[in-house]
Structure formats: C-alpha cells, structure tokens
Design a protein around this motif. Structure first.
Motif, short mmCIF file in Angstrom:
data_model
loop_
_atom_site.label_atom_id
_atom_site.label_comp_id
_atom_site.label_asym_id
_atom_site.label_seq_id
_atom_site.Cartn_x
_atom_site.Cartn_y
_atom_site.Cartn_z
N LEU A 169 0.86 -1.18 0.00
CA LEU A 169 0.00 0.00 0.00
C LEU A 169 0.90 1.24 0.00
O LEU A 169 1.27 1.75 1.05
N PRO A 170 1.26 1.73 -1.19
CA PRO A 170 2.09 2.95 -1.27
C PRO A 170 1.29 4.17 -0.83
O PRO A 170 0.08 4.11 -0.63
N PHE A 171 1.99 5.28 -0.72
CA PHE A 171 1.34 6.55 -0.37
C PHE A 171 0.25 6.90 -1.39
O PHE A 171 0.44 6.74 -2.59
N LYS A 172 -0.90 7.35 -0.88
CA LYS A 172 -2.06 7.75 -1.69
C LYS A 172 -2.70 6.58 -2.42
O LYS A 172 -3.39 6.78 -3.42
N ARG A 173 -2.54 5.39 -1.92
CA ARG A 173 -3.23 4.23 -2.50
C ARG A 173 -4.31 3.78 -1.54
O ARG A 173 -4.10 3.71 -0.33
N VAL A 174 -5.49 3.43 -2.08
CA VAL A 174 -6.61 2.99 -1.25
C VAL A 174 -7.14 1.68 -1.81
O VAL A 174 -7.13 1.45 -3.03
N THR A 175 -7.55 0.79 -0.93
CA THR A 175 -8.09 -0.50 -1.34
C THR A 175 -9.61 -0.42 -1.45
O THR A 175 -10.23 0.57 -1.07
N GLY A 176 -10.22 -1.49 -1.94
CA GLY A 176 -11.66 -1.65 -1.83
C GLY A 176 -12.01 -2.19 -0.45
O GLY A 176 -11.13 -2.52 0.36
N PHE A 177 -13.31 -2.30 -0.18
CA PHE A 177 -13.75 -2.82 1.11
C PHE A 177 -13.65 -4.34 1.14
O PHE A 177 -13.99 -5.02 0.16
N LEU A 178 -13.19 -4.86 2.26
CA LEU A 178 -13.11 -6.31 2.50
C LEU A 178 -14.07 -6.66 3.62
O LEU A 178 -14.12 -5.97 4.65
N ASN A 179 -14.84 -7.74 3.44
CA ASN A 179 -15.84 -8.14 4.43
C ASN A 179 -15.26 -9.08 5.47
O ASN A 179 -14.44 -9.96 5.16
N TYR A 180 -15.72 -8.90 6.72
CA TYR A 180 -15.32 -9.77 7.83
C TYR A 180 -16.56 -10.14 8.62
O TYR A 180 -17.46 -9.31 8.82
#
Length: 249
Positions: A169-180
């Motif tokens: 996860l570099p700077f200014k990178r965002v993931t999608g949502f992960l379910n738990y």
C-alpha cells in the motif's frame, strides 16, 4: 365571463406549480473530507466559489479526526470547494486548496487531504459501500496510506498466519472494502500496518467486541463499514506520529 376568469386563474396556478417543480433541486451527493496533513490547523470549507462566507455556514475539518461535520450532503454536480486554514477565510486570505469536485447526484465520495504543509496533495475517491443484509452479520474495512514520505506498507492481522490482508500500500493508494464476519465464533482481531521491506510494525488498530452471543446484537461493528487510514509522518513527533484514523460509513 366569470367562468372564463375562474378558468384563467386555475390555468395560471397550474403553470406556476409546474415552474416551481422544475426549479426543485433534483438531489444531492455525499462528500466526506478528511484532513491528513501533518501540522495542519483546522481547515474551513468554502463552497461559495471563493467568496467570503459566514463561519456558521462552514464545516471545520480537523487534522486526524473524523466527526459528523466531516460529512457534507448539500451539493451535487461540479462544485467549487476552497479550504482555508482557520481562521483565515476573508477575501484577503489564500486558500490551502482551491478545487472543483464532481459530485453526481446520489453518489458518495471521500476527499482525502494529504501531503505536507509545503506540498499539499489530494486523493479523491468514489465510495462503493458494501451492503450487509440482516442475517449476514458482517462488516467491511478498507485501507489507505496517507502518510507522506512513508515507504509502502502492508496490512496484516495480528497473530494470524498466512498472506497479508493487503500486500503493498504505497502513499495515496486505497483499497476496496473487504468483508469480515461478526458473530459469536469470530475472535477479536487487530489490523497491523507494517513496513513491506522490513516488516517493522508501524501502527495497530484493534477491532474489539466483534463477537456477541446473538450475531449482530449490540456490536459496534455489525453491518457497518470503515476506512482505516495511516496518517502522520515516519519518525514524527508532537502529534505528528504515524497512527491509524478510523472513518465510518
């Protein structure tokens, strides 16, 4: 003659009603603003195309803080947005940001204010929020790196073997949502942000009380979604340390 006058008056009322309906606002969008600029004072929003505003019309966006005032649902379309350091919002002040954000009706977006005081930056993302139906007790998490100057990080779950939740996860990178899952069988967990190259632990976010005797009952996590943002500076001090900010949706 009287009938004609009555008919004309009725027609005029219908036309006025039609005009009124045409001018009704078609809808708005949701915009969440997050201040992740280390050393920043509170930032004040100005949606008045840069013209001076009254303070009671503004939202205060504090550093490393998420409050209800961070979320705005009054605008749509291409919207001018200037952000000023508090209390500098006069006509002689210079905004820290002078933007135009595109907010389609019914959409949800997050504007992350990132970078540093000398090199401010932004990350504007459209939020695709998972739906958690009743009977499927679960929650969602996504992750973003807003720590300027940081090397790429990874996200793991403490005391759990296997691949990381997020490998890089570099700077200014965002993931999608992960379910738990959120149920009686699910143990409390903690997300760890670690340096990819050295595995050094940077910050931890505990998720406590995720399990309950009755699935989803009285859980602070069930059916909800969160963004966990790494903010602050590597080796930062005096309130600029690297920490994790939780943003709920």
């Amino acid at each position: 003659m009287q009938r004609l006058t009555y008919f004309a008056a009725s027609l005029l009322l219908l036309l006025l009603g039609a005009c009124t309906k045409e001018k009704t606002a078609p809808g708005t969008a949701s915009l969440t603003i997050i201040n992740a600029i280390p050393g920043s004072r509170s930032l004040i929003t100005n949606f008045n195309d840069g013209r001076p505003i009254n303070y009671y019309l503004a939202n205060e966006i504090r550093y490393n803080t998420f409050l209800l005032s961070n979320r705005i649902s009054s605008y749509s379309g291409r919207t001018p947005l200037a952000l000023y350091h508090y209390p500098d919002t006069t006509d002689k002040s210079k905004p820290m940001f002078n933007l135009v954000v595109d907010l389609p009706i019914g959409s949800m977006h997050t504007l992350f204010l990132a970078g540093t005081l000398t090199q401010p930056d932004t990350l504007f993302v459209r939020d695709v929020i998972p739906y958690h139906p009743l009977g499927d007790s679960s929650c969602g998490f996504r992750f973003v790196n807003l720590s300027p100057g940081s090397a790429p990080v990874k996200v793991t779950i403490a005391r759990k073997n296997g691949p990381p939740v997020v490998s890089t996860l570099p700077f200014k990178r965002v993931t999608g949502f992960l379910n738990y899952p959120v149920n009686a069988a699910q143990e409390d967990m903690a997300f760890e942000f670690r340096d990819v190259a050295t595995d050094r632990l940077i910050a931890t976010f505990p998720v406590e009380g995720i399990h309950n005797p009755v699935p989803g009952t009285n859980s602070p996590w069930a059916y909800k979604n969160y963004t966990l943002a790494l903010v602050g500076l590597p080796d930062g001090t005096n309130g600029q340390e690297q920490t994790i900010l939780s943003i709920s949706y």
